[in-house]
Design a protein around this motif. Structure first.
Motif, PDB file in Angstrom:
ATOM      1  N   LEU B 168       0.854  -1.193   0.000  1.00  0.00           N
ATOM      2  CA  LEU B 168       0.000   0.000   0.000  1.00  0.00           C
ATOM      3  C   LEU B 168       0.883   1.234   0.000  1.00  0.00           C
ATOM      4  O   LEU B 168       2.008   1.200   0.501  1.00  0.00           O
ATOM      5  N   PRO B 169       0.407   2.316  -0.604  1.00  0.00           N
ATOM      6  CA  PRO B 169       1.224   3.526  -0.618  1.00  0.00           C
ATOM      7  C   PRO B 169       1.440   4.031   0.795  1.00  0.00           C
ATOM      8  O   PRO B 169       0.629   3.765   1.683  1.00  0.00           O
ATOM      9  N   LYS B 170       2.526   4.750   0.959  1.00  0.00           N
ATOM     10  CA  LYS B 170       2.798   5.322   2.265  1.00  0.00           C
ATOM     11  C   LYS B 170       1.610   6.221   2.631  1.00  0.00           C
ATOM     12  O   LYS B 170       1.241   7.101   1.865  1.00  0.00           O
ATOM     13  N   PRO B 171       0.965   5.967   3.750  1.00  0.00           N
ATOM     14  CA  PRO B 171      -0.261   6.712   4.057  1.00  0.00           C
ATOM     15  C   PRO B 171       0.012   8.193   4.314  1.00  0.00           C
ATOM     16  O   PRO B 171       1.093   8.566   4.762  1.00  0.00           O
ATOM     17  N   VAL B 172      -0.984   8.982   3.981  1.00  0.00           N
ATOM     18  CA  VAL B 172      -0.914  10.410   4.241  1.00  0.00           C
ATOM     19  C   VAL B 172      -1.074  10.602   5.749  1.00  0.00           C
ATOM     20  O   VAL B 172      -2.011  10.090   6.339  1.00  0.00           O
ATOM     21  N   GLY B 173      -0.169  11.323   6.363  1.00  0.00           N
ATOM     22  CA  GLY B 173      -0.359  11.634   7.773  1.00  0.00           C
ATOM     23  C   GLY B 173      -1.052  12.975   7.885  1.00  0.00           C
ATOM     24  O   GLY B 173      -1.718  13.418   6.959  1.00  0.00           O
ATOM     25  N   ARG B 295     -10.867  11.265  -6.449  1.00  0.00           N
ATOM     26  CA  ARG B 295     -10.569  10.534  -7.678  1.00  0.00           C
ATOM     27  C   ARG B 295      -9.318   9.675  -7.507  1.00  0.00           C
ATOM     28  O   ARG B 295      -9.267   8.524  -7.954  1.00  0.00           O
ATOM     29  N   LYS B 296      -8.304  10.230  -6.837  1.00  0.00           N
ATOM     30  CA  LYS B 296      -7.077   9.449  -6.598  1.00  0.00           C
ATOM     31  C   LYS B 296      -7.383   8.239  -5.717  1.00  0.00           C
ATOM     32  O   LYS B 296      -6.819   7.166  -5.901  1.00  0.00           O
ATOM     33  N   PHE B 297      -8.260   8.447  -4.747  1.00  0.00           N
ATOM     34  CA  PHE B 297      -8.622   7.359  -3.827  1.00  0.00           C
ATOM     35  C   PHE B 297      -9.309   6.231  -4.609  1.00  0.00           C
ATOM     36  O   PHE B 297      -8.999   5.052  -4.429  1.00  0.00           O
ATOM     37  N   GLN B 298     -10.227   6.609  -5.505  1.00  0.00           N
ATOM     38  CA  GLN B 298     -10.899   5.602  -6.331  1.00  0.00           C
ATOM     39  C   GLN B 298      -9.912   4.876  -7.224  1.00  0.00           C
ATOM     40  O   GLN B 298      -9.995   3.666  -7.419  1.00  0.00           O
ATOM     41  N   GLN B 299      -8.985   5.666  -7.781  1.00  0.00           N
ATOM     42  CA  GLN B 299      -7.972   5.099  -8.667  1.00  0.00           C
ATOM     43  C   GLN B 299      -7.108   4.099  -7.894  1.00  0.00           C
ATOM     44  O   GLN B 299      -6.789   3.013  -8.385  1.00  0.00           O
ATOM     45  N   LEU B 300      -6.756   4.456  -6.666  1.00  0.00           N
ATOM     46  CA  LEU B 300      -5.952   3.562  -5.820  1.00  0.00           C
ATOM     47  C   LEU B 300      -6.690   2.242  -5.608  1.00  0.00           C
ATOM     48  O   LEU B 300      -6.103   1.167  -5.741  1.00  0.00           O
ATOM     49  N   ILE B 301      -7.981   2.319  -5.325  1.00  0.00           N
ATOM     50  CA  ILE B 301      -8.735   1.091  -5.078  1.00  0.00           C
ATOM     51  C   ILE B 301      -8.826   0.248  -6.352  1.00  0.00           C
ATOM     52  O   ILE B 301      -8.649  -0.958  -6.318  1.00  0.00           O
ATOM     53  N   ARG B 302      -9.042   0.932  -7.502  1.00  0.00           N
ATOM     54  CA  ARG B 302      -9.109   0.205  -8.774  1.00  0.00           C
ATOM     55  C   ARG B 302      -7.799  -0.512  -9.091  1.00  0.00           C
ATOM     56  O   ARG B 302      -7.808  -1.563  -9.726  1.00  0.00           O
ATOM     57  N   THR B 303      -6.688   0.095  -8.698  1.00  0.00           N
ATOM     58  CA  THR B 303      -5.387  -0.456  -9.105  1.00  0.00           C
ATOM     59  C   THR B 303      -4.726  -1.283  -7.999  1.00  0.00           C
ATOM     60  O   THR B 303      -3.551  -1.626  -8.116  1.00  0.00           O
ATOM     61  N   LEU B 304      -5.488  -1.622  -6.965  1.00  0.00           N
ATOM     62  CA  LEU B 304      -4.899  -2.440  -5.893  1.00  0.00           C
ATOM     63  C   LEU B 304      -4.299  -3.753  -6.416  1.00  0.00           C
ATOM     64  O   LEU B 304      -3.241  -4.166  -5.947  1.00  0.00           O
ATOM     65  N   PRO B 305      -4.941  -4.413  -7.395  1.00  0.00           N
ATOM     66  CA  PRO B 305      -4.339  -5.671  -7.884  1.00  0.00           C
ATOM     67  C   PRO B 305      -2.909  -5.476  -8.408  1.00  0.00           C
ATOM     68  O   PRO B 305      -2.103  -6.403  -8.335  1.00  0.00           O
ATOM     69  N   ASP B 306      -2.586  -4.279  -8.920  1.00  0.00           N
ATOM     70  CA  ASP B 306      -1.219  -4.022  -9.419  1.00  0.00           C
ATOM     71  C   ASP B 306      -0.207  -3.978  -8.280  1.00  0.00           C
ATOM     72  O   ASP B 306       1.002  -3.958  -8.526  1.00  0.00           O
ATOM     73  N   ARG B 307      -0.693  -3.882  -7.074  1.00  0.00           N
ATOM     74  CA  ARG B 307       0.210  -3.739  -5.920  1.00  0.00           C
ATOM     75  C   ARG B 307       0.459  -5.071  -5.210  1.00  0.00           C
ATOM     76  O   ARG B 307       1.072  -5.102  -4.153  1.00  0.00           O
ATOM     77  N   LEU B 308      -0.073  -6.139  -5.797  1.00  0.00           N
ATOM     78  CA  LEU B 308       0.145  -7.458  -5.185  1.00  0.00           C
ATOM     79  C   LEU B 308       1.553  -7.944  -5.489  1.00  0.00           C
ATOM     80  O   LEU B 308       2.071  -7.754  -6.588  1.00  0.00           O
ATOM     81  N   ARG B 309       2.190  -8.557  -4.509  1.00  0.00           N
ATOM     82  CA  ARG B 309       3.533  -9.112  -4.669  1.00  0.00           C
ATOM     83  C   ARG B 309       3.520 -10.504  -4.058  1.00  0.00           C
ATOM     84  O   ARG B 309       2.714 -10.798  -3.180  1.00  0.00           O
ATOM     85  N   SER B 310       4.474 -11.296  -4.490  1.00  0.00           N
ATOM     86  CA  SER B 310       4.628 -12.592  -3.841  1.00  0.00           C
ATOM     87  C   SER B 310       5.044 -12.362  -2.396  1.00  0.00           C
ATOM     88  O   SER B 310       5.868 -11.491  -2.121  1.00  0.00           O
ATOM     89  N   SER B 311       4.491 -13.119  -1.491  1.00  0.00           N
ATOM     90  CA  SER B 311       4.823 -12.862  -0.097  1.00  0.00           C
ATOM     91  C   SER B 311       6.229 -13.357   0.236  1.00  0.00           C
ATOM     92  O   SER B 311       6.798 -12.975   1.249  1.00  0.00           O
ATOM     93  N   ASP B 312       6.869 -14.174  -0.661  1.00  0.00           N
ATOM     94  CA  ASP B 312       8.243 -14.646  -0.403  1.00  0.00           C
ATOM     95  C   ASP B 312       9.235 -13.497  -0.433  1.00  0.00           C
ATOM     96  O   ASP B 312      10.297 -13.574   0.163  1.00  0.00           O
ATOM     97  N   THR B 313       8.893 -12.445  -1.189  1.00  0.00           N
ATOM     98  CA  THR B 313       9.880 -11.398  -1.425  1.00  0.00           C
ATOM     99  C   THR B 313       9.805 -10.303  -0.363  1.00  0.00           C
ATOM    100  O   THR B 313      10.456  -9.287  -0.467  1.00  0.00           O
TER     101      THR B 313
END
Lengths: 243, 345
Positions: B168-173, B295-313
């Motif tokens: 997940l992106p570094k959250p906005v504080g 809009r960015k928030f919606q875009q983030l949710i739409r593109t969550l699958p692109d942020r998946l990684r193998s958990s081994d790494t």
């Protein structure tokens, strides 16, 4: 007629909703305009609008800022408010039984004291009113009524109660209401009705619609219990009177 | 079919999805996940639709046991210690419970709600397209109430897909962003400034319906009664006692106190995850900025699958993990040093 009406105000309600406000007070003419805009939107939908919520005096329009921006939507909404009103459908009328006072209406005595009169007098004034369902909101089936006797207008409680029971009949400000489910409330509790304005597996799920007319009549606690059992079983115990 | 048994669970835990839309005009509350991004991240990890029904776990601990087969789950949201059979599970990853294995979750740290998504999602009877629980209205499925020990979900057997983590992106504080209105004109400039310049804390009496804010009393210009009108998720109303209430997912669809401001869509989940007693501030932004963030928030949710990684790494970088897991949810710092991230295969 349209020329004498004030233009509505567009009030931002965050980044994904806008309130189209026709009036700041309770006014059946303003409420008619709210319902008219709502109907106009249903007839010619604007892309990006997901849901509308008519209230006494405003239409809350939920939309997707990904599909339409605040300014563009505002322009389209204002254009629609200029259209003439569609003919109103004939109002339905409901007679709603209420057990007033005692455990059913814990604020009745205090309201009477505050208004320098007796509980019986408050009941007579409340039950004597002819109300209009101006909006439904807050919790399922919560019917907000216009038409509260002027002598019963009083400020809401300073701090809302965290719990008021299902079926609560109450007044707040210049409004009266029928509450279906237990909920927090800052209003004054006059009584309880066994009528369910919302019951999930009943047809219809929601009893009242904006524009319906309502009158109340007093029942005793024993009748309340009997009617409550019938209502629980799914019976519509509100009496429908066709005008 | 496998089963996932709720072996133990604290209060304020329930099944939630993206919410119930379409009948707000009848007062039917929206409900749905308090932190939509965390719900979506957990669901994405197990291949579900972002707003599929999952378990929203309140601040207390919980245990879940797989029966009649393996169950694949994922955790996102408020960080907490988690393990399966003594083997730690990291937030924002998926994990498969073998038949009979138990996932144990500790208390939330630096947040309130953690989402447990189940591969194939929770199944139940939809009302207005949603399983979201609104306990007050007795609505939701399969249990129209907070979850209790002994509840169980009939779920798909684990697919055997490789375990994943999500970056997940570094959250906005920083402050919780708001748009003023719809009734900010019911307050004078001094009281609007007081609202914007003060430090606020969420009261312990808060719940999914509303967060009561402790701070200075905000005074109304014309009294605290307005004619009731519609509310949205994130509406901040000011009742007669001057203590603002931020309306959350189980909010009423209308209210009769003036609403000074509205939390922007992108920050409602951050406010939801702010723990009782934690100090924070508000910041007013323009409509253009708020809509851009939405809009960015919606875009983030739409593109969550692109942020998946193998958990081994996964790299055991405590700073990165604490950023990803913690920082966005609590406005005050959370002691990342106490957050256990010791094990990853």
């Amino acid at each position: 007629m349209a020329a004498t009406l004030h233009p509505p105000r567009l009030l931002p309600s965050g980044d994904s909703a806008v309130t189209v406000e026709f009036s700041r007070t309770i006014d059946d003419a303003a409420n008619e305009r709210v319902l008219a805009l709502d109907k106009a939107l249903a007839a010619s939908p604007i892309s990006g609008i997901s849901e509308t919520i008519p209230t006494y005096r405003s239409l809350l329009v939920h939309y997707d800022p990904d599909k339409i921006g605040f300014d563009a939507l505002g322009e389209k909404l204002l254009a629609l408010t200029g259209q003439s009103l569609p003919p109103t459908t004939k109002a339905r009328r409901w007679r709603i039984p209420v057990a007033y006072g005692g455990e059913h209406g814990i604020d009745l005595e205090d309201v009477a004291k505050a208004l320098n009169t007796t509980p019986d007098d408050i009941v007579a004034r409340h039950a004597g009113g002819d109300y209009r369902v101006a909006m439904i909101g807050f919790t399922p089936g919560w019917s907000y009524l216009s038409g509260l006797d002027k002598s019963l207008h009083m400020s809401r409680r300073q701090s809302p109660r965290l719990f008021t029971p299902a079926g609560t009949i109450s007044i707040g400000g210049i409004q009266a209401g029928i509450q279906c489910l237990a909920a927090p409330s800052g209003w004054h509790l006059l009584g309880r009705t066994p009528v369910r304005t919302y019951q999930l597996h009943r047809n219809p799920t929601f009893l009242t619609e904006p524009g319906d007319r309502v009158t109340f009549f007093a029942i005793d606690p024993k009748t309340f219990k009997e009617l409550d059992r019938a209502a629980e079983a799914g019976e519509i115990i509100a009496e429908r009177v066709d005008a | 079919m496998s089963r996932l048994i709720v072996a133990s669970i604290g209060p304020a835990s329930s099944v939630q999805d993206g919410g119930r839309f379409g009948a707000q005009r009848y007062g039917l509350t929206v409900s749905g996940a308090m932190d939509r991004l965390a719900l979506a991240a957990a669901n994405t990890l197990v291949g579900n639709e972002p707003f599929a029904a999952a378990v929203e776990i309140g601040p207390f601990g919980a245990t879940f046991t797989a029966r009649d087969g393996a169950v694949r789950v994922a955790l996102s949201g408020a960080p907490r210690n988690a393990d399966v059979a003594g083997k730690p599970v990291v937030m924002d990853t998926s994990v498969t419970l073998k038949d009979g294995e138990t996932l144990t979750l500790g208390f939330a740290r630096g947040g309130s709600f953690t989402y447990l998504a189940i591969e194939g999602a929770i199944k139940g009877e939809e009302v207005f397209g949603s399983l979201a629980v609104n306990a007050r209205a007795g609505l939701g499925s399969p249990y129209p109430r907070p979850l209790q020990a002994g509840d169980e979900f009939a779920v798909d057997a684990a697919s055997g897909a490789p375990e994943l983590r999500i970056e997940l992106p570094k959250p906005v504080g920083g402050p919780i962003r708001i748009v003023l209105g719809p009734q900010d004109d019911e307050f004078d400039d001094a009281n609007k400034a007081l609202f914007l310049d003060s430090e606020w804390k969420i009261s312990a009496t808060s719940d999914r319906m509303g967060y009561r804010l402790e701070g200075p009393a905000i005074k109304h210009l014309h009294g605290h009664n307005i004619v009731s009108d519609g509310t949205v998720n994130g509406s901040i109303q000011v009742p007669g006692n001057g203590s603002p209430i931020a309306l959350m997912m189980d909010r009423g669809t209308s209210g009769g106190y003036p609403k000074i401001a509205t939390v922007i869509t992108a920050d409602v989940g951050r406010l939801a995850q702010t723990s009782a007693g934690t100090a924070f501030r508000f910041k007013a932004v323009t409509m253009a900025e708020a809509q851009d963030e939405a809009r960015k928030f919606q875009q983030l949710i739409r593109t969550l699958p692109d942020r998946l990684r193998s958990s081994d790494t996964v790299e055991l970088n405590i700073e990165a993990l604490s950023d990803a897991n913690v920082a966005g949810y609590a406005v005050s710092a959370v002691d990342a040093g106490t957050w256990q991230v010791t094990a990853e295969p």
